[in-house]
Design a protein around this motif. Structure first.
Motif, mmCIF file in Angstrom:
data_model
loop_
_atom_site.group_PDB
_atom_site.id
_atom_site.type_symbol
_atom_site.label_atom_id
_atom_site.label_comp_id
_atom_site.label_asym_id
_atom_site.label_seq_id
_atom_site.Cartn_x
_atom_site.Cartn_y
_atom_site.Cartn_z
ATOM 1 N N GLY A 364 0.781 -1.226 0.000
ATOM 2 C CA GLY A 364 0.000 0.000 0.000
ATOM 3 C C GLY A 364 0.811 1.273 0.000
ATOM 4 N N ALA A 365 2.068 1.202 0.463
ATOM 5 C CA ALA A 365 2.865 2.420 0.568
ATOM 6 C C ALA A 365 4.344 2.075 0.500
ATOM 7 N N ILE A 366 5.145 3.065 0.142
ATOM 8 C CA ILE A 366 6.594 2.905 0.077
ATOM 9 C C ILE A 366 7.231 4.025 0.888
ATOM 10 N N LEU A 367 8.035 3.640 1.869
ATOM 11 C CA LEU A 367 8.795 4.601 2.655
ATOM 12 C C LEU A 367 10.141 4.809 1.977
ATOM 13 N N ILE A 368 10.479 6.045 1.675
ATOM 14 C CA ILE A 368 11.724 6.374 0.975
ATOM 15 C C ILE A 368 12.610 7.139 1.943
ATOM 16 N N GLU A 369 13.625 6.440 2.475
ATOM 17 C CA GLU A 369 14.512 7.014 3.482
ATOM 18 C C GLU A 369 15.730 7.667 2.837
ATOM 19 N N GLU A 370 16.399 8.506 3.640
ATOM 20 C CA GLU A 370 17.689 9.088 3.274
ATOM 21 C C GLU A 370 17.638 9.766 1.909
ATOM 22 N N THR A 371 16.582 10.536 1.692
ATOM 23 C CA THR A 371 16.441 11.248 0.429
ATOM 24 C C THR A 371 17.612 12.210 0.250
ATOM 25 N N PRO A 372 18.404 12.059 -0.822
ATOM 26 C CA PRO A 372 19.649 12.828 -0.965
ATOM 27 C C PRO A 372 19.416 14.223 -1.534
ATOM 28 N N LEU A 373 19.590 15.231 -0.708
ATOM 29 C CA LEU A 373 19.397 16.612 -1.154
ATOM 30 C C LEU A 373 20.553 17.472 -0.647
ATOM 31 N N PRO A 374 21.760 17.251 -1.157
ATOM 32 C CA PRO A 374 22.924 17.962 -0.622
ATOM 33 C C PRO A 374 22.986 19.440 -0.984
ATOM 34 N N ASP A 375 22.296 19.848 -2.051
ATOM 35 C CA ASP A 375 22.344 21.258 -2.424
ATOM 36 C C ASP A 375 21.018 21.646 -3.080
ATOM 37 N N GLU A 376 20.833 22.936 -3.306
ATOM 38 C CA GLU A 376 19.561 23.434 -3.821
ATOM 39 C C GLU A 376 19.256 22.902 -5.215
ATOM 40 N N ARG A 377 20.279 22.787 -6.049
ATOM 41 C CA ARG A 377 20.052 22.321 -7.413
ATOM 42 C C ARG A 377 19.551 20.881 -7.431
ATOM 43 N N GLU A 378 20.218 20.021 -6.658
ATOM 44 C CA GLU A 378 19.803 18.621 -6.619
ATOM 45 C C GLU A 378 18.428 18.490 -5.971
ATOM 46 N N ALA A 379 18.176 19.302 -4.946
ATOM 47 C CA ALA A 379 16.870 19.269 -4.291
ATOM 48 C C ALA A 379 15.767 19.671 -5.262
ATOM 49 N N ALA A 380 16.006 20.729 -6.024
ATOM 50 C CA ALA A 380 14.995 21.188 -6.976
ATOM 51 C C ALA A 380 14.695 20.117 -8.016
ATOM 52 N N GLY A 381 15.741 19.434 -8.479
ATOM 53 C CA GLY A 381 15.539 18.369 -9.458
ATOM 54 C C GLY A 381 14.745 17.211 -8.888
ATOM 55 N N PHE A 382 15.026 16.867 -7.633
ATOM 56 C CA PHE A 382 14.302 15.750 -7.019
ATOM 57 C C PHE A 382 12.849 16.126 -6.749
ATOM 58 N N PHE A 383 12.621 17.357 -6.273
ATOM 59 C CA PHE A 383 11.245 17.801 -6.044
ATOM 60 C C PHE A 383 10.446 17.763 -7.351
ATOM 61 N N ALA A 384 11.081 18.173 -8.444
ATOM 62 C CA ALA A 384 10.403 18.146 -9.746
ATOM 63 C C ALA A 384 10.044 16.716 -10.134
#
Length: 503
Positions: A364-384
Motif C-alpha cells: 500500500g505504501a513505500i517509505l523512501i529514506e535518506e532522500t539525498p538533497l545535498p544542495d539546492e540544485r539537486e533538491a529542486a531536481g528531485f522535487f520536480a
C-alpha cells in the motif's frame, strides 16, 4: 561486477602479515571465485619514544582511509572492509564523516574484529610507557575521542547505513568482549571462544570461524542489489494473507511485529500521518533522530499493513536522475520481475508502472529514506521528479494508488505549496525532537512493558544527558532482544547502560 575484500590492520600491525592465511584461503575458495583481496597499511606502533615519529591521530588515519578508497579503489563496485582493533575505529570515524557529509561509497559492509569500541584497558598501561602517543590516548576507555565517536555513531544511525559484523575474542587480553561487541553498536555480533586478540585474525584453515565470518559476509553482500545501501525492506502485518502471500519467500522482505511498537510513544503526529496517508503522498522532514522513520512506519502499518522501505542514501551526489534510478532499481528488485520496460517510456513512467505492480502485490505504501538533497540544485531536481510522479500516477491510477512517504532532514519549502495537481497530491509534515517529558514517559513505558524497575534518579540523569532523542535507548532494547537476552539479564544491563549514559 568487481568485488573486493579490503583488510585494515590495527595498532602495531602490518598490511598483510597481520592477517595470517586470510588471503590464500579466500583466493582458494570455490565460492569466492573472482573476488579480489587487498591490504591497507597505516602507521601505528604500540609505543613511542621521544625520537619516534609522531603517532597520527585516529581521525587523521580516517582521512587517509578516505583518500585510499577514493584514489585507489574506485574501480571496484563493491568493497567489504575487514578491520582489526584500532583499524575498526578508523573505519568507524571514516563512516561517521561520510554520513555527515552525505557522500556515497562503494564500501558495502564492515567486519570489526576485536575492535575497542569502548576502549582498551591495556591502552591505559601502554600510554604511560610512551611519550605523547595520540593513538593510545584515544584508545583509553571514556576518552574524549571515543565518547564523541560513539555518540555520532548512534545519532547518525551508522549501523543502519550498511551491514556490519562485530567479532569478539573470548580470550582477548587487550580488548574485552564487552568492548568489542557492545549492544549499542548494532549489527550482528559473534564471540569466538578459542581466540585471543591476535589469533582472532589468523584463521588456521577454511573451517576456522574467523574465516567463515568473512566469507559469509562477502557472500551475503554479493547477493545484495545495491552496493553500500541497505536492501529494500517490506513491513507486512500478521494475518494479512493476501499481502503476506504476495511477498512470501522474497528475501528482500522482513516482518514487523506490532508488539515492537510498545517501546515507542504515540505522538499527535502519528495520528496526522495515519489520517493523511490514504489520501496523500507525504514528505516528512525533521532533524536526524527525531523519529521520522518510526512514525512513518507505524502510520503505513496502520493504514495498509503491507509496505516497502527503500533507501536512497547511496545516490547522494548523483543528482535527481541518480536518485530516481536508485528508487526504480530497489522497487523493481522487491517486485521482481516487475513490469516490462516499454519503448518510449521515461524514468517517471517506469516508476509509475512499478507502483502499479506494487499495488497488485498488495503493497500500500513505500517509505523512501535518506532522500539525498545535498544542495539546492539537486533538491529542486528531485522535487520536480516527485511532482511528475504524483501527477502521472494520479492520471494513470484512479482510486487509491500506492502512497509514497519521503523522510528527510530537508524542508521542501514552497516545492509543494501551489494549487496544481502535484501540490494537492503531496502533504509536507514537520517533525521535531522529543520533549524531555515525553522521553521520560518513554523510559517508564519501557520499564512497564519489560517489567523492569527503573530508579527515578537514573531516568532523570539520562534526561539531563540527552533530552532530545530516545534512539540510544531504542537501539539498546532492540539489540538486546535480537541477541536473545532474557528479561532478568536486561534488567541489570539496562540499569548499567542508563547509568553509564548519565555519567
Amino acid at each position: 561486477m568487481r568485488r573486493l575484500i579490503l583488510f585494515l590492520h590495527g595498532l602495531g600491525g602490518s598490511s598483510a602479515a597481520s592477517w595470517g592465511k586470510f588471503k590464500e584461503l579466500l583466493e582458494a575458495d570455490d565460492d569466492l571465485v573472482g573476488l579480489e583481496v587487498a591490504f591497507l597499511e597505516q602507521p601505528s606502533s604500540p609505543w613511542r619514544a621521544w625520537t619516534s615519529p609522531v603517532a597520527a591521530e585516529i581521525g587523521t588515519l580516517a582521512g587517509a582511509l578516505a583518500t585510499d578508497l577514493e584514489e585507489s579503489f574506485l574501480q571496484f563496485d563493491q568493497i567489504l572492509l575487514v578491520t582489526h582493533s584500532m583499524g575498526g575505529l578508523v573505519a568507524r570515524k571514516w563512516l561517521t564523516r561520510l554520513l555527515m557529509k552525505k557522500i556515497t561509497t562503494n564500501v558495502a559492509g564492515i567486519v570489526f574484529f576485536a575492535v575497542p569500541h569502548e576502549g582498551s584497558s591495556l591502552a591505559r598501561v601502554l600510554v604511560r610507557l610512551s611519550v605523547d602517543h595520540k593513538q593510545l590516548q584515544q584508545l583509553t576507555p571514556k576518552s574524549p575521542f571515543l565518547t564523541e565517536l560513539n555518540e555520532a555513531w548512534v545519532n547518525l544511525d551508522c549501523a543502519g547505513a550498511m551491514p556490519i559484523w562485530n567479532v569478539a575474542a573470548a580470550r582477548d587480553g587487550c580488548v574485552a568482549p564487552s568492548s568489542a561487541a557492545p549492544l549499542w553498536i548494532g549489527g550482528r555480533s559473534r564471540t569466538l571462544a578459542e581466540k585471543d586478540h591476535r589469533s582472532v585474525i589468523k584463521p588456521a584453515d577454511a573451517e576456522d570461524k574467523a574465516f567463515k565470518i568473512v566469507k559469509n559476509a562477502a557472500l551475503e553482500l554479493a547477493g545484495a542489489d545495491t552496493p553500500g545501501v541497505r536492501r529494500p525492506r517490506s513491513v507486512v502485518g500478521h494475518g494479512e494473507d493476501g499481502a503476506a502471500e504476495a511477498v512470501a519467500g522474497n528475501p528482500l522482505f522482513y516482518y514487523y511485529r506490532p508488539e515492537e511498537a510498545a517501546h515507542y510513544l504515540v505522538r499527535p503526529v502519528d495520528g496526522t500521518l495515519a489520517q493523511l496517508l490514504p489520501l496523500r503522498h507525504l514528505w516528512v522532514h525533521g532533524p536526524i533522530g527525531c523519529g521520522k522513520t518510526v512514525a512513518a512506519s507505524r502510520a503505513m502499518y496502520n493504514a495498509f499493513r503491507a509496505h516497502l522501505t527503500v533507501s536512497l542514501g547511496a545516490s547522494t551526489g548523483k543528482g535527481a536522475t541518480g536518485a530516481i534510478a536508485s528508487l526504480e532499481q530497489q522497487v523493481r528488485a522487491a517486485v521482481a520481475p516487475g513490469p516490462e520496460v516499454r519503448a518510449g517510456e521515461d524514468d517517471i513512467d517506469r516508476i509509475v508502472s512499478l507502483l502499479e505492480s506494487c499495488s497488485v502485490a498488495g503493497i500500500g505504501a513505500i517509505l523512501i529514506e535518506e532522500t539525498p538533497l545535498p544542495d539546492e540544485r539537486e533538491a529542486a531536481g528531485f522535487f520536480a521528479a516527485v511532482r511528475a510522479i504524483s501527477v502521472r500516477q494520479a492520471q494513470r491510477s484512479p482510486g487509491v494508488p500506492v502512497r509514497l512517504v519521503f523522510t528527510s532532514p530537508v524542508d521542501p519549502g514552497p516545492a509543494f505549496d501551489g494549487n496544481d495537481l502535484a501540490s494537492e497530491s503531496v502533504t509536507v509534515i514537520p517533525m521535531h525532537y522529543w520533549p524531555a517529558e515525553e522521553l521520560d514517559d518513554l523510559l517508564r513505558r519501557i520499564s512497564r512493558s519489560l517489567r523492569l524497575s527503573l530508579d527515578n534518579s537514573v531516568i532523570e540523569r539520562v534526561l539531563r544527558s540527552d533530552p532530545r532523542s530516545p534512539r540510544l535507548v531504542k537501539m539498546f532494547i532492540q539489540n538486546f532482544v535480537q541477541l536473545g537476552g532474557s528479561v532478568s539479564d536486561l534488567d541489570e544491563a539496562l540499569m548499567v547502560t542508563l547509568a553509564g549514559l548519565a555519567q
